[in-house]
Design an enzyme around this catalytic site. Structure first.
Site, PDB file in Angstrom:
ATOM      1  N   ASP A  61     -67.191 -38.984  -0.477  1.00  0.00           N
ATOM      2  CA  ASP A  61     -65.828 -39.205   0.027  1.00  0.00           C
ATOM      3  C   ASP A  61     -64.879 -38.212  -0.619  1.00  0.00           C
ATOM      4  O   ASP A  61     -63.825 -38.571  -1.137  1.00  0.00           O
ATOM      5  CB  ASP A  61     -65.380 -40.646  -0.238  1.00  0.00           C
ATOM      6  CG  ASP A  61     -64.021 -40.967   0.394  1.00  0.00           C
ATOM      7  OD1 ASP A  61     -63.622 -40.273   1.349  1.00  0.00           O
ATOM      8  OD2 ASP A  61     -63.346 -41.905  -0.089  1.00  0.00           O
ATOM      9  N   ASN A 103     -59.407 -48.094  -8.100  1.00  0.00           N
ATOM     10  CA  ASN A 103     -59.658 -49.281  -7.281  1.00  0.00           C
ATOM     11  C   ASN A 103     -61.157 -49.507  -7.139  1.00  0.00           C
ATOM     12  O   ASN A 103     -61.610 -50.637  -7.011  1.00  0.00           O
ATOM     13  CB  ASN A 103     -59.036 -49.118  -5.895  1.00  0.00           C
ATOM     14  CG  ASN A 103     -59.363 -50.281  -4.990  1.00  0.00           C
ATOM     15  OD1 ASN A 103     -58.905 -51.398  -5.213  1.00  0.00           O
ATOM     16  ND2 ASN A 103     -60.200 -50.047  -3.974  1.00  0.00           N
ATOM     17  N   HIS A 104     -61.925 -48.425  -7.167  1.00  0.00           N
ATOM     18  CA  HIS A 104     -63.362 -48.510  -6.944  1.00  0.00           C
ATOM     19  C   HIS A 104     -64.057 -47.361  -7.667  1.00  0.00           C
ATOM     20  O   HIS A 104     -63.412 -46.414  -8.122  1.00  0.00           O
ATOM     21  CB  HIS A 104     -63.668 -48.433  -5.445  1.00  0.00           C
ATOM     22  CG  HIS A 104     -63.028 -47.250  -4.772  1.00  0.00           C
ATOM     23  ND1 HIS A 104     -61.834 -47.339  -4.087  1.00  0.00           N
ATOM     24  CD2 HIS A 104     -63.385 -45.946  -4.709  1.00  0.00           C
ATOM     25  CE1 HIS A 104     -61.499 -46.143  -3.617  1.00  0.00           C
ATOM     26  NE2 HIS A 104     -62.425 -45.288  -3.988  1.00  0.00           N
ATOM     27  N   GLN A 169     -68.589 -47.399  -2.238  1.00  0.00           N
ATOM     28  CA  GLN A 169     -67.470 -47.439  -3.182  1.00  0.00           C
ATOM     29  C   GLN A 169     -67.158 -48.888  -3.558  1.00  0.00           C
ATOM     30  O   GLN A 169     -66.169 -49.453  -3.102  1.00  0.00           O
ATOM     31  CB  GLN A 169     -66.242 -46.756  -2.571  1.00  0.00           C
ATOM     32  CG  GLN A 169     -66.418 -45.260  -2.365  1.00  0.00           C
ATOM     33  CD  GLN A 169     -65.319 -44.662  -1.506  1.00  0.00           C
ATOM     34  OE1 GLN A 169     -64.876 -45.270  -0.536  1.00  0.00           O
ATOM     35  NE2 GLN A 169     -64.884 -43.472  -1.859  1.00  0.00           N
ATOM     36  N   ASP A 171     -65.628 -52.061  -5.215  1.00  0.00           N
ATOM     37  CA  ASP A 171     -64.335 -52.276  -5.874  1.00  0.00           C
ATOM     38  C   ASP A 171     -64.523 -52.746  -7.310  1.00  0.00           C
ATOM     39  O   ASP A 171     -65.372 -53.603  -7.600  1.00  0.00           O
ATOM     40  CB  ASP A 171     -63.526 -53.332  -5.113  1.00  0.00           C
ATOM     41  CG  ASP A 171     -62.616 -52.725  -4.070  1.00  0.00           C
ATOM     42  OD1 ASP A 171     -63.032 -51.729  -3.452  1.00  0.00           O
ATOM     43  OD2 ASP A 171     -61.513 -53.248  -3.873  1.00  0.00           O
ATOM     44  N   ARG A 199     -51.297 -39.302  -9.819  1.00  0.00           N
ATOM     45  CA  ARG A 199     -51.085 -39.866  -8.495  1.00  0.00           C
ATOM     46  C   ARG A 199     -52.091 -41.006  -8.394  1.00  0.00           C
ATOM     47  O   ARG A 199     -53.296 -40.785  -8.374  1.00  0.00           O
ATOM     48  CB  ARG A 199     -51.288 -38.812  -7.421  1.00  0.00           C
ATOM     49  CG  ARG A 199     -51.157 -39.320  -5.978  1.00  0.00           C
ATOM     50  CD  ARG A 199     -52.509 -39.665  -5.439  1.00  0.00           C
ATOM     51  NE  ARG A 199     -52.522 -39.944  -4.008  1.00  0.00           N
ATOM     52  CZ  ARG A 199     -53.577 -40.419  -3.377  1.00  0.00           C
ATOM     53  NH1 ARG A 199     -54.702 -40.669  -4.017  1.00  0.00           N
ATOM     54  NH2 ARG A 199     -53.538 -40.639  -2.087  1.00  0.00           N
ATOM     55  N   ASP A 201     -54.180 -43.725  -6.741  1.00  0.00           N
ATOM     56  CA  ASP A 201     -54.732 -43.954  -5.410  1.00  0.00           C
ATOM     57  C   ASP A 201     -54.741 -45.442  -5.083  1.00  0.00           C
ATOM     58  O   ASP A 201     -55.077 -46.278  -5.934  1.00  0.00           O
ATOM     59  CB  ASP A 201     -56.163 -43.401  -5.377  1.00  0.00           C
ATOM     60  CG  ASP A 201     -56.806 -43.486  -4.014  1.00  0.00           C
ATOM     61  OD1 ASP A 201     -56.269 -42.889  -3.073  1.00  0.00           O
ATOM     62  OD2 ASP A 201     -57.845 -44.159  -3.898  1.00  0.00           O
ATOM     63  N   GLU A 243     -49.460 -44.167  -4.487  1.00  0.00           N
ATOM     64  CA  GLU A 243     -49.773 -44.224  -3.072  1.00  0.00           C
ATOM     65  C   GLU A 243     -49.752 -45.702  -2.677  1.00  0.00           C
ATOM     66  O   GLU A 243     -50.691 -46.445  -2.960  1.00  0.00           O
ATOM     67  CB  GLU A 243     -51.151 -43.630  -2.774  1.00  0.00           C
ATOM     68  CG  GLU A 243     -51.467 -43.629  -1.282  1.00  0.00           C
ATOM     69  CD  GLU A 243     -52.953 -43.564  -0.970  1.00  0.00           C
ATOM     70  OE1 GLU A 243     -53.297 -43.064   0.111  1.00  0.00           O
ATOM     71  OE2 GLU A 243     -53.761 -44.042  -1.785  1.00  0.00           O
ATOM     72  N   HIS A 309     -53.514 -34.977   2.501  1.00  0.00           N
ATOM     73  CA  HIS A 309     -54.944 -34.694   2.618  1.00  0.00           C
ATOM     74  C   HIS A 309     -55.675 -35.725   3.467  1.00  0.00           C
ATOM     75  O   HIS A 309     -56.834 -35.524   3.812  1.00  0.00           O
ATOM     76  CB  HIS A 309     -55.569 -34.628   1.229  1.00  0.00           C
ATOM     77  CG  HIS A 309     -55.380 -35.881   0.428  1.00  0.00           C
ATOM     78  ND1 HIS A 309     -54.144 -36.296   0.001  1.00  0.00           N
ATOM     79  CD2 HIS A 309     -56.255 -36.805  -0.008  1.00  0.00           C
ATOM     80  CE1 HIS A 309     -54.268 -37.422  -0.667  1.00  0.00           C
ATOM     81  NE2 HIS A 309     -55.533 -37.762  -0.689  1.00  0.00           N
ATOM     82  N   ASP A 310     -55.007 -36.834   3.806  1.00  0.00           N
ATOM     83  CA  ASP A 310     -55.603 -37.849   4.666  1.00  0.00           C
ATOM     84  C   ASP A 310     -55.109 -37.647   6.097  1.00  0.00           C
ATOM     85  O   ASP A 310     -54.479 -36.644   6.414  1.00  0.00           O
ATOM     86  CB  ASP A 310     -55.239 -39.251   4.165  1.00  0.00           C
ATOM     87  CG  ASP A 310     -55.863 -39.552   2.809  1.00  0.00           C
ATOM     88  OD1 ASP A 310     -56.931 -38.987   2.505  1.00  0.00           O
ATOM     89  OD2 ASP A 310     -55.272 -40.340   2.048  1.00  0.00           O
TER      90      ASP A 310
END
Length: 553
Positions: A61, A103-104, A169, A171, A199, A201, A243, A309-310
């Site tokens: 990812d 987060n993961h 991924q 969590d 930053r 996520d 984010e 970037h997304d």
């Protein structure tokens, strides 16, 4: 008033080490290559670099599946190379922000491998498990159409594990005090290596309650205060850019009423309505979004952006608004992603129209907050939609018209360099635009300089000035006895507007700091200004003696 909050009037540049500059000819960007390009970024006027993930990862990812938080993917170099890079950036006055993805983890992370192997593992409770598959396993997926579930059976563990994102991924159980302590340890590690902030996520998922029994997960906002306090203790001027794509009514929960949680947040609400305004030439939803996101503590700041970037996430628009944006900027289903977004870069979305590109970036630079640019946008890079999902807009930087766009000496690069069509590296590259005084790159550099010399936008109070035209946006910023006025015509036809700034004698004179088209109020006390199709104006109110009139408080 605190004067040294550097992020209030900065310009941030986002890049991926992997696709920026290859120094050793293996087809993959690296830190030595990035270090060689620091003078380019310094010349652009960049204040801070935000790096996408570069830690050790299987790379399923784009690095957001981390397998070791304390090391670098060997393709990008070593920890020593990273320290050399941060030191070189500091020499040029450039701060470094990095992605923190907590987060993961990757399912290849030793923590998860230990957790799945033994129910008595000390890492078992670092993840979220269920003996049976929850009934809502097919709901709440971040990647609908690609992701099948949020719970996956692990054969070795004999239980289901929770994953808000892809199944590789899992969590982290961020309610676990040991996991929380580890997050602080990760932050402290990179701060010691020269990082100036993070930053963060997927913040809403990081702080959400997790588990099979959580029907309506609550956010543990106190975690944000804890992260902030640790960071300020370790490095006083470090920041967290969150984010958090949440409704406006939740924004203050992330900033904190006293500004003691996140320093910055991306303004997704303004971003999405800005694209609707570009598609419809209707500024009313954008003005509403600006008003809804007006409230924030004095020390807090928005991050303003166009593309990142997304995908371009349009999930907060109405169905009719989203359809209009799709029709204008991503009509082909292959241009769309996850039933909510567009996976193109900005230049092809706007048909390569220089007028519209300038308008869009002028709008972004003049929105309340700190602008965040994405690598390649300063030269109008395109995309490669033959690549899957988000990768189409993540192709290597185009430096010159030499092989592989000057990115690498290798015949095969990590992602293909765009070589065909009007956005191929032979036509769109840094070297050729550097030589052209009228290029988009040189225009962008001038706009960055102009934006930094207008601290009213980053620090000041703003008001929308009535123009009588829904296709024209007029905004005035006031700060320390100085004011700027910014006008944008989102229509493909000209508008003549009349403005009464209601500022007395000082408001009778407007000095254009973009192209010299000044304005003097007429006998009726109003400015009568003609805006060409997709035209914009940046005015200093009163004259260029504003520096002499600026007060200290």
């Amino acid at each position: 008033m605190i004067n040294d909050l550097w992020y209030k009037n900065a310009v941030i540049y986002c890049l991926s080490v992997e696709t920026f500059q290859d120094s050793n000819g293996d087809g993959v960007g690296d830190f030595p290559g990035l270090m060689r390009r620091l003078d380019y970024l310094h010349g652009m006027g960049i204040d801070a670099i935000w790096l996408m993930p570069f830690q050790a990862s299987p790379g399923k990812d784009d690095g957001y599946d981390i397998s070791n938080y304390y090391d670098i993917d060997p393709r990008f170099g070593t920890l020593g190379d990273f320290v050399e890079f941060t030191h070189a950036a500091k020499q040029r006055g450039i701060r470094v922000l990095i992605d923190i993805v907590v987060n993961h983890t990757s399912d290849q992370h030793p923590w998860f491998q230990s957790a799945r192997s033994d129910p008595n593992s000390p890492y078992r409770d670092w993840y979220v498990w269920s003996k049976t598959k929850p009934k809502d396993a097919d709901q709440g997926m971040v990647f609908p159409g690609v992701q099948e579930s949020t719970w996956t059976l692990d054969e070795k563990a004999g239980e289901y594990y929770f994953h808000r994102f892809y199944k590789f991924q899992p969590d982290l159980n961020t309610a676990n005090p040991e996991v929380q302590a580890e997050i602080l340890k990760i932050m402290g590690f990179w701060i010691q290596l020269g990082v100036n902030g993070f930053r963060m996520d997927a913040v809403p998922f990081v702080i959400a309650d997790k588990g099979a029994d959580e029907q309506k997960p609550q956010q543990q906002y106190d975690l944000l205060r804890w992260f902030r306090a640790f960071l300020q203790w370790r490095k006083g001027d470090a920041v967290i850019l969150a984010e958090a794509n949440v409704p406006p009514k939740q924004n203050l929960q992330y900033f904190g009423d006293d500004g003691d949680r996140m320093h910055m947040m991306f303004n997704f609400q303004v971003n999405q309505t800005l694209f609707y305004a570009l598609a419809s030439a209707d500024t009313k939803p954008l003005i509403k979004a600006l008003d809804e996101t007006r409230a924030r503590p004095d020390t807090a700041q928005w991050g303003t952006f166009l593309r990142n970037h997304d995908e371009l996430d349009l999930g907060r628009l109405t169905e009719a608004q989203r359809k209009l944006v799709f029709d204008h900027f991503g009509p082909d289903p292959d241009m769309q992603l996850y039933e909510r977004g567009i996976r193109r870069r900005l230049a092809p979305m706007l048909g390569g129209d220089r007028r519209r590109l300038e308008l869009a970036y002028s709008l972004m630079l003049s929105m309340p907050g700190t602008p965040v640019l994405r690598y390649g946008d300063e030269i109008g890079m395109g995309d490669d939609l033959s690549l899957p999902e988000r990768n189409g807009a993540r192709t290597p930087m185009q430096w010159s018209d030499e092989p592989q766009g000057g990115f690498s000496r290798s015949d095969k690069t990590v992602l293909p360099v765009i070589s065909e069509g009007p956005y191929g590296f032979a036509h769109v590259n840094v070297a050729s635009q550097r030589r052209d005084p009228n290029s988009f790159l040189n225009w962008t550099e001038r706009m960055i300089r102009m934006r930094r010399e207008a601290p009213e936008i980053g620090w000041g109070a703003y008001a929308v000035v009535e123009t009588g035209e829904k296709g024209v946006l007029a905004m005035r910023y006031d700060w320390r006895n100085n004011s700027v006025l910014l006008l944008h015509n989102l229509c493909d036809y000209p508008h003549k507007i009349a403005l009464d700034l209601k500022m007395g004698e000082i408001g009778l004179r407007l000095i254009d700091i973009a192209d010299g088209g000044h304005s003097q109020a007429e006998d009726d006390g109003r400015h009568h200004i003609l805006l060409e199709p997709y035209g914009y104006r940046w005015y200093r109110v009163g004259g260029l003696d504003y520096i002499l009139r600026r007060t200290e408080i």
